[in-house]
Design an enzyme around this catalytic site. Structure first.
Site: not given
Ligand code: ADP
Length: 547
Positions: A186, A331, A444, A449
């Site tokens: 990540t 993940e 918050k 929220w």
């Molecule tokens: P990093 O944590 O490294 O950015 P990821 O690419 O795995 O890694 O990111 C996942 C996160 O990205 C999700 O948990 C979410 O918060 C956000 N995310 C992914 N797709 C979307 C989406 N379509 N809309 C809003 N948030 C998103």
């Protein structure tokens, strides 16, 4: 009683073998760093991947060994995916946009034995080679006549030369489908990056899931150009999904600007693409400026961060391209939900359909989800109540690689383990999920929220706004209040008051940002997402008006 069906393990090598046998003349086209367009077929790709696997085995790569890449989307990267995974090794894709210190940390944490790189990244390799003693060879993915010379890198090997040491009659081995195949970290916006270690089984199942009609919907009639990098959660599974369905693949290399992508879309007849919202901002700007149209593009997956509704509209109304808004995470391999219409939506008017498409979408088979309160109790699916989003399924992580953090799962009353995504979401009566925010980004205010995503989406719809981000700023009475940070489009004038007025009637009064700050650029992370942590640091000493 056991079933009496063939016991064939789900291995990724079977995907490429299938493509070579049954879609053998389908092309893989790559824009190379060498400057030209390279084209060959699935037969060629499978042959070279097998030969490379043998060469790597001769070079000492053993079952379970990690082989890293620092590379753009291209045919050699595809070959390494299959050579390393297919032989029983683990392909570890690294995001080259990370800081070299972080890259060295990841290489050492993963204990990579070899690292293959595109020569664009030579300076990074020169900076980290001495700090990564376990790496036995650094493989330059370039033609032999362009092979770099570097005193700083011992054991510098040329990819094509290495390939020549392999035998083309080498065969893919069969082994247990739960064996590891790929490792992605990540991006580590909070603390050190963590590794998600995919298995052959999870990867093959995910590729099937990705290909479903209500997911990405891949087919042998498609020409797929993944703009999303192969170092960003395996380009969302496209290098596995495309050969599984026999689609033509087009790799854009290092040129990810709107003009270069558009040129490939048109010259190769691309029907389907995928990438994060920031990429499409560039593409749409280019197409608008040129007055151009897409002649073959039908749909594009947009995810990784919230896709602004204005972008979905622009693609749909102005260019006839369907946006598939998708949500997932490293993940989760990464696909979780995708927003596509169902039968019940087909009679709705355009505005109501758009509302559905703006959500992050519906799960596909292979993913289950629910929202829970802080006490872990299930919350209703009414499209209004928001809670912590949990997921489970065969392509969702159970533990991090070398999991210092321990078991990340949350167990419910029935003993089922759920992965807490760290996202806050609503789910409606029809099972469509909408992300409110990342739990660490949600604002918050007075015990309630405010969704930073909603405020950003609205700001981006203003014609003078090029990009926007909203963060919470400490407030003595309300705890936090929203601050809107805006990058203006060049040559357009817009004031703080114009932007605040733009929100009127669109949100509850108490959601209105307390202030607007104009900046030249918004910091983006290694995968093109807004870096809220950096923004919060940048505005640490900022005080809201009247305080
Ligand atoms: P990093 O944590 O490294 O950015 P990821 O690419 O795995 O890694 O990111 C996942 C996160 O990205 C999700 O948990 C979410 O918060 C956000 N995310 C992914 N797709 C979307 C989406 N379509 N809309 C809003 N948030 C998103």
């Amino acid at each position: 009683m056991q079933g009496l069906m063939m016991d064939m393990p789900l291995l990724i090598s079977s995907i490429l073998r299938h493509a070579a046998r049954h879609h053998g003349d389908t092309e893989i086209v790559s824009r190379r760093l060498e400057g030209d367009i390279h084209r060959y077929t699935y037969v060629d790709c499978e042959q070279r991947a097998r030969t490379l696997a043998d060469a790597l085995e001769q070079a000492g790569v053993k079952h379970g060994d990690r082989v890293a890449t620092l590379a753009w989307n291209g045919y050699r990267h595809m070959e390494i995916y299959y050579a390393v995974g297919g032989m029983g090794g683990v392909i570890h894709t690294i995001n080259p946009r990370l800081h070299p210190d972080q890259i060295a940390w990841i290489v050492n944490h993963a204990e990579d034995t070899h690292l293959a790189f595109d020569i664009t990244f030579l300076p990074i390799i020169e900076a980290i080679a001495a700090r990564c003693p376990k790496v036995r060879s650094w493989i330059a993915m370039v033609d032999e006549d362009r092979h770099p010379v570097s005193a700083a890198i011992p054991n510098l090997v040329n990819y094509e030369q290495l390939l020549r040491s392999g035998r083309s009659n080498w065969r893919w081995p069969e082994f247990e489908e739960r064996a590891a195949v790929a490792l992605c970290y990540t991006s580590g916006t909070t603390g050190n990056p963590k590794g998600a270690l995919y298995s052959h089984r999870s990867t093959v199942l995910h590729a099937y899931g990705a290909a479903l009609p209500d997911a990405m919907g891949g087919s042998a009639r498609d020409v797929i150009l993944p703009v999303v990098p192969m170092f960003h959660v395996n380009a969302w599974g496209i290098p596995y999904m495309a050969p599984l369905v026999g689609a033509k693949l087009v790799f854009p290399g290092s040129q990810l600007d709107g003009a270069s992508i558009f040129e490939l879309f048109e010259s190769e007849g691309v029907t389907f693409s995928a990438g994060v919202p920031t990429v499409w901002l560039g593409l749409l700007a280019h197409v608008r400026q040129q007055g151009a149209r897409f002649s073959t593009l039908q749909r594009t997956v947009i995810g990784g961060s919230a896709c602004p509704p204005a972008m979905i509209r622009a693609f749909r109304d102005d260019y006839g391209v369907d946006v598939i808004h998708a949500w997932g995470m490293t993940e989760m391999s990464p696909l979780g939900t995708l927003s596509r219409l169902q039968n019940r939506h087909l009679q709705l008017d355009d505005a109501a359909q758009q509302k559905v498409l703006e959500k992050q979408g519906h799960v596909i088979y292979g993913v289950d989800m629910k929202i829970v309160g802080d006490d872990g109790a299930d919350l209703p699916w009414d499209g209004k109540t928001y809670g912590n989003l949990l997921v489970r399924g065969p392509w969702i992580i159970q533990a991090y690689f070398k999991s210092e953090g321990g078991d990340p799962l949350q167990y419910d009353a029935d003993g089922a383990g759920w992965f807490p995504t760290g996202d806050v979401a609503t789910i409606d009566e029809q099972g469509y999920m909408q992300i409110t925010d990342r739990s660490k980004d949600v604002i918050k205010s007075g015990g309630e929220w405010i969704s930073s995503i909603d405020l950003e989406n609205l700001a981006i719809a203003h014609p003078a706004v090029a990009n926007a981000a909203v963060i919470g700023i400490a407030h003595p009475k309300w705890d936090e209040r929203p601050l809107l940070i805006v990058v203006k489009k060049p040559g357009v004038e817009v004031t703080r008051e114009d932007l605040l007025r733009f929100y009127e009637g669109k949100i509850a009064k108490w959601w209105l940002p307390d202030d607007v700050q104009f900046v030249d650029a918004i910091p983006l992370g290694a995968t093109g997402k807004i870096l809220k942590t950096r923004l919060r640091e940048q505005f640490r000493d900022y005080r809201l008006p009247g305080l």
